[in-house]
Scaffold this motif. Structure first.
Motif, PDB file in Angstrom:
ATOM      1  N   GLU A   1     -67.141 -82.481  71.583  1.00 52.48           N
ATOM      2  CA  GLU A   1     -68.151 -81.463  71.891  1.00 52.48           C
ATOM      3  C   GLU A   1     -68.568 -80.706  70.639  1.00 52.48           C
ATOM      4  N   GLU A   2     -67.663 -80.633  69.666  1.00 54.38           N
ATOM      5  CA  GLU A   2     -67.941 -79.937  68.414  1.00 54.38           C
ATOM      6  C   GLU A   2     -68.337 -80.920  67.305  1.00 54.38           C
ATOM      7  N   SER A   3     -68.761 -82.114  67.737  1.00 53.89           N
ATOM      8  CA  SER A   3     -69.222 -83.164  66.810  1.00 53.89           C
ATOM      9  C   SER A   3     -68.125 -83.627  65.861  1.00 53.89           C
ATOM     10  N   GLY A   4     -66.882 -83.515  66.287  1.00 53.93           N
ATOM     11  CA  GLY A   4     -65.759 -84.018  65.506  1.00 53.93           C
ATOM     12  C   GLY A   4     -65.326 -85.385  65.996  1.00 53.93           C
ATOM     13  N   TYR A   5     -64.144 -85.788  65.588  1.00 52.19           N
ATOM     14  CA  TYR A   5     -63.633 -87.091  66.010  1.00 52.19           C
ATOM     15  C   TYR A   5     -62.106 -87.098  65.996  1.00 52.19           C
ATOM     16  N   VAL A   6     -61.521 -87.623  67.056  1.00 50.50           N
ATOM     17  CA  VAL A   6     -60.110 -88.006  67.081  1.00 50.50           C
ATOM     18  C   VAL A   6     -59.981 -89.202  68.005  1.00 50.50           C
TER      19      VAL A   6
END
Length: 244
Positions: free
Chosen positions: A211-216
């Motif tokens: 949702e925060e344009s990150g990645y895991v």
């Protein structure tokens, strides 16, 4: 029965002939490489050859379901096929994140939680000691991997390879600097209840990162949420998949 296997896959979503280490990470196509479906069958065959009598479950969570021919061929060699393709939640994730690199970590983790919940409810693994999570394309060799599982030090612990530096920036991962290779790892059935609690926390964290344009992915989440004291590090497991 000593072992059971969980194989997550999104076989028909892959636009090349190879399967990556982590969910959704693309690798170069190779015309001579076996198809994703053939790699899945090869992994299943390696289990049936090396760990006869094991319970094999396949979790299909991709946007495109297995066709009838694929399904019929697969069911000849496995015990359980769980297909989540048409689930409303899975479809919403895929619609929200059209790129497989983004959708696949979420659909994989969501489906894994659902499957383990069903397994617990119906006591599917009540005669199993250890569960192996194995990705299509991996070969299971009982002489190697059963050795670690038989050691007293690995009792009631996750068996994982050593962690390696994240492939993503710390800003993307929420300051997770290391990750695990999740091609092959395992845990005892006595750990399922606590693992489910961790997996639900992982899913909430993963949703937040996207949702925060990150990645895991699963490898990052295992590193963040699994207590190192509950891990047995198997040196026979490949650590960084990018070096192989």
């Amino acid at each position: 029965m000593t072992f059971a296997f969980i194989i997550p896959c999104a076989i028909n979503d892959l636009d090349n002939n190879s399967i990556a280490n982590e969910a959704g990470v693309a690798v170069p196509a190779n015309e001579s490489a076996p198809s994703a479906y053939d790699q899945l069958l090869a992994t299943v065959n390696s289990i049936n050859h090396s760990a006869k009598g094991s319970l094999i479950s396949v979790i299909e969570h991709g946007a495109t379901a297995l066709n009838d021919k694929q399904k019929t061929g697969l069911l000849k060699h496995i015990d359980i096929l769980m297909e989540y393709n048409n689930n409303e939640t899975i479809q919403k994730i895929i619609e929200q994140y059209p790129a497989p690199k983004d959708a696949t970590p979420l659909t994989e983790l969501t489906s894994l939680i659902w499957f383990l919940e069903v397994a617990q409810q119906h006591q599917i693994f009540n005669k199993v000691k250890r569960l192996f999570f194995i990705r299509p394309g991996q070969t299971f060799e009982s002489a190697i991997h059963a050795l670690a599982a038989s050691k007293p030090e690995s009792k009631n612990k996750f068996i994982l390879p050593n962690s390696y530096p994240s492939s993503y920036s710390s800003e993307q991962t929420g300051h997770i600097f290391l990750q695990f290779n999740t091609r092959l790892w395992s845990f005892e059935t006595s750990q399922i209840t606590s693992l489910l609690d961790n997996l639900r926390s992982m899913l909430a964290f993963m949703q937040q990162r996207f949702e925060e344009s990150g990645y895991v992915d699963l490898g990052h989440c295992l590193y963040k949420f699994i207590d190192a004291n509950h891990i047995f590090y198997d040196l026979d497991l490949a650590s960084n998949p990018n070096t192989h």
